[in-house]
Design a protein around this motif. Structure first.
Motif, PDB file in Angstrom:
ATOM      1  N   UNK A 194      46.094  14.646 105.833  1.00 40.03           N
ATOM      2  CA  UNK A 194      46.115  15.961 106.012  1.00 40.03           C
ATOM      3  C   UNK A 194      45.346  16.658 104.828  1.00 40.03           C
ATOM      4  N   UNK A 195      44.713  17.873 105.076  1.00 39.80           N
ATOM      5  CA  UNK A 195      43.774  18.235 104.050  1.00 39.80           C
ATOM      6  C   UNK A 195      44.273  19.889 104.036  1.00 39.80           C
ATOM      7  N   UNK A 249      51.958  17.071 106.262  1.00 39.83           N
ATOM      8  CA  UNK A 249      51.616  18.454 106.174  1.00 39.83           C
ATOM      9  C   UNK A 249      52.014  19.378 104.937  1.00 39.83           C
ATOM     10  N   UNK A 250      53.238  19.094 104.685  1.00 34.56           N
ATOM     11  CA  UNK A 250      53.833  19.805 103.593  1.00 34.56           C
ATOM     12  C   UNK A 250      53.003  19.446 102.262  1.00 34.56           C
ATOM     13  N   UNK A 251      52.818  18.440 102.105  1.00 32.61           N
ATOM     14  CA  UNK A 251      51.983  18.018 100.729  1.00 32.61           C
ATOM     15  C   UNK A 251      50.779  18.809 100.714  1.00 32.61           C
ATOM     16  N   UNK A 252      50.014  18.901 101.896  1.00 29.80           N
ATOM     17  CA  UNK A 252      48.727  19.594 102.003  1.00 29.80           C
ATOM     18  C   UNK A 252      49.025  21.031 101.798  1.00 29.80           C
ATOM     19  N   UNK A 253      49.933  21.650 102.326  1.00 31.47           N
ATOM     20  CA  UNK A 253      50.289  23.064 102.141  1.00 31.47           C
ATOM     21  C   UNK A 253      50.772  23.427 100.609  1.00 31.47           C
ATOM     22  N   UNK A 254      51.167  22.529 100.139  1.00 29.80           N
ATOM     23  CA  UNK A 254      51.200  22.786  98.667  1.00 29.80           C
ATOM     24  C   UNK A 254      50.072  22.555  97.529  1.00 29.80           C
ATOM     25  N   UNK A 255      49.106  22.189  98.222  1.00 29.20           N
ATOM     26  CA  UNK A 255      47.933  21.717  97.393  1.00 29.20           C
ATOM     27  C   UNK A 255      47.654  22.582  96.151  1.00 29.20           C
TER      28      UNK A 255
END
Length: 65
Positions: free
Chosen positions: A3-4, A31-37
């Motif tokens: 995810x990006x 997705x959660x890690x990407x959302x918290x980028x």
């Protein structure tokens, strides 16, 4: 699947939907890690800045003063 985080659209994208030539951060495993980028990048930058400050103090002999 990776995810990006798209900095331009402020949206999470997968490998399947990733924009070409876009300003993206990643890859991330979820997705959660990407959302918290952006928050993750900010926290990392603050931690690195603090470590740099401590290193400069140590190098100048001010550590523990």
């Amino acid at each position: 699947m990776a995810y990006w985080y798209n900095v331009d659209t402020k949206q999470v994208e997968s490998d399947d939907t990733r924009s070409q030539n876009a300003e993206v951060m990643g890859p991330y495993e979820t997705e959660a890690e990407a959302a918290a980028a952006l928050a993750t990048a900010r926290a990392n930058t603050e931690a690195w800045d603090e470590q740099d400050r401590k290193d400069r103090e140590w190098e100048s002999g001010d550590a523990g003063a």
